[in-house]
Motif scaffolding. Structure first.
Motif, PDB file in Angstrom:
ATOM      1  N   GLU A  38       0.816  -1.220   0.000  1.00  0.00           N
ATOM      2  CA  GLU A  38       0.000   0.000   0.000  1.00  0.00           C
ATOM      3  C   GLU A  38       0.849   1.269   0.000  1.00  0.00           C
ATOM      4  O   GLU A  38       0.487   2.256  -0.631  1.00  0.00           O
ATOM      5  CB  GLU A  38      -0.943   0.003   1.208  1.00  0.00           C
ATOM      6  N   GLU A  39       1.948   1.241   0.753  1.00  0.00           N
ATOM      7  CA  GLU A  39       2.792   2.426   0.869  1.00  0.00           C
ATOM      8  C   GLU A  39       4.248   1.989   1.008  1.00  0.00           C
ATOM      9  O   GLU A  39       4.665   1.500   2.061  1.00  0.00           O
ATOM     10  CB  GLU A  39       2.366   3.256   2.084  1.00  0.00           C
ATOM     11  N   SER A  40       5.013   2.162  -0.058  1.00  0.00           N
ATOM     12  CA  SER A  40       6.395   1.707  -0.060  1.00  0.00           C
ATOM     13  C   SER A  40       7.308   2.734   0.591  1.00  0.00           C
ATOM     14  O   SER A  40       6.891   3.824   0.972  1.00  0.00           O
ATOM     15  CB  SER A  40       6.847   1.409  -1.491  1.00  0.00           C
ATOM     16  N   ASP A  41       8.573   2.373   0.701  1.00  0.00           N
ATOM     17  CA  ASP A  41       9.623   3.241   1.225  1.00  0.00           C
ATOM     18  C   ASP A  41       9.326   3.674   2.666  1.00  0.00           C
ATOM     19  O   ASP A  41       9.258   4.853   2.978  1.00  0.00           O
ATOM     20  CB  ASP A  41       9.818   4.445   0.307  1.00  0.00           C
ATOM     21  N   GLN A  42       9.119   2.674   3.533  1.00  0.00           N
ATOM     22  CA  GLN A  42       8.798   2.918   4.937  1.00  0.00           C
ATOM     23  C   GLN A  42       9.959   2.488   5.830  1.00  0.00           C
ATOM     24  O   GLN A  42      10.579   1.454   5.595  1.00  0.00           O
ATOM     25  CB  GLN A  42       7.555   2.126   5.346  1.00  0.00           C
ATOM     26  N   CYS A  43      10.232   3.278   6.866  1.00  0.00           N
ATOM     27  CA  CYS A  43      11.263   2.888   7.820  1.00  0.00           C
ATOM     28  C   CYS A  43      10.648   2.020   8.912  1.00  0.00           C
ATOM     29  O   CYS A  43       9.426   1.958   9.077  1.00  0.00           O
ATOM     30  CB  CYS A  43      11.971   4.104   8.403  1.00  0.00           C
ATOM     31  N   CYS A  44      11.508   1.378   9.653  1.00  0.00           N
ATOM     32  CA  CYS A  44      11.081   0.450  10.701  1.00  0.00           C
ATOM     33  C   CYS A  44      10.176   1.144  11.720  1.00  0.00           C
ATOM     34  O   CYS A  44       9.180   0.569  12.152  1.00  0.00           O
ATOM     35  CB  CYS A  44      12.327  -0.121  11.374  1.00  0.00           C
ATOM     36  N   CYS A  45      10.496   2.374  12.078  1.00  0.00           N
ATOM     37  CA  CYS A  45       9.700   3.058  13.107  1.00  0.00           C
ATOM     38  C   CYS A  45       8.270   3.331  12.634  1.00  0.00           C
ATOM     39  O   CYS A  45       7.322   3.190  13.406  1.00  0.00           O
ATOM     40  CB  CYS A  45      10.385   4.342  13.559  1.00  0.00           C
ATOM     41  N   VAL A  46       8.096   3.668  11.364  1.00  0.00           N
ATOM     42  CA  VAL A  46       6.748   3.915  10.827  1.00  0.00           C
ATOM     43  C   VAL A  46       5.966   2.601  10.763  1.00  0.00           C
ATOM     44  O   VAL A  46       4.799   2.541  11.150  1.00  0.00           O
ATOM     45  CB  VAL A  46       6.812   4.587   9.438  1.00  0.00           C
ATOM     46  N   LEU A  47       6.630   1.545  10.297  1.00  0.00           N
ATOM     47  CA  LEU A  47       5.968   0.240  10.260  1.00  0.00           C
ATOM     48  C   LEU A  47       5.613  -0.213  11.671  1.00  0.00           C
ATOM     49  O   LEU A  47       4.553  -0.801  11.892  1.00  0.00           O
ATOM     50  CB  LEU A  47       6.864  -0.795   9.580  1.00  0.00           C
ATOM     51  N   LEU A 103      11.736  -7.969  -0.216  1.00  0.00           N
ATOM     52  CA  LEU A 103      11.827  -6.536   0.041  1.00  0.00           C
ATOM     53  C   LEU A 103      13.109  -5.964  -0.538  1.00  0.00           C
ATOM     54  O   LEU A 103      14.128  -6.647  -0.603  1.00  0.00           O
ATOM     55  CB  LEU A 103      11.820  -6.244   1.549  1.00  0.00           C
ATOM     56  N   THR A 104      13.036  -4.718  -0.926  1.00  0.00           N
ATOM     57  CA  THR A 104      14.227  -3.948  -1.254  1.00  0.00           C
ATOM     58  C   THR A 104      14.382  -2.912  -0.158  1.00  0.00           C
ATOM     59  O   THR A 104      13.425  -2.617   0.564  1.00  0.00           O
ATOM     60  CB  THR A 104      14.104  -3.255  -2.622  1.00  0.00           C
ATOM     61  N   PHE A 105      15.574  -2.374  -0.022  1.00  0.00           N
ATOM     62  CA  PHE A 105      15.783  -1.362   1.009  1.00  0.00           C
ATOM     63  C   PHE A 105      16.869  -0.395   0.577  1.00  0.00           C
ATOM     64  O   PHE A 105      17.675  -0.683  -0.293  1.00  0.00           O
ATOM     65  CB  PHE A 105      16.126  -2.010   2.356  1.00  0.00           C
TER      66      PHE A 105
END
Length: 92
Positions: free
Chosen positions: A31-40, A65-67
């Protein structure tokens, strides 16, 4: 019959998605890519950050996943090509 490398990749991805929290992570990143661990972590409020980091690492190692790193943060995205090939239900 698929080649051995492709089969091994499929097994890694299926194992990664076999854990409910990882499936939720994949669906969130769809749904929403490019998320950091804290947001997830905020979106999955019942998961400790250390546990979430472990899940993200396993998913990245599977190829799902890509990072990218930016300073001390790591931003994760669903690898759409891998998802389309091995887990198309994630893309629907």
């Amino acid at each position: 019959m698929k080649d051995t490398t492709e089969m091994q990749q499929a097994v890694k991805i299926y194992k990664a998605l076999g854990e409910p929290t990882r499936l939720k992570i994949a669906l969130l990143l769809k749904e929403e890519s490019d998320q950091c661990c804290c947001v997830l972590g905020e979106k999955l409020n019942s998961v400790a950050i250390s546990t979430l980091s472990h899940h993200l690492k396993k998913m990245a190692e599977s190829g799902l996943l890509t990072f990218r790193k930016e300073g001390t943060f790591i931003y994760y995205s669903l690898d759409v090509e891998a998802a389309e090939k091995y887990a198309p239900f994630l893309i629907k």
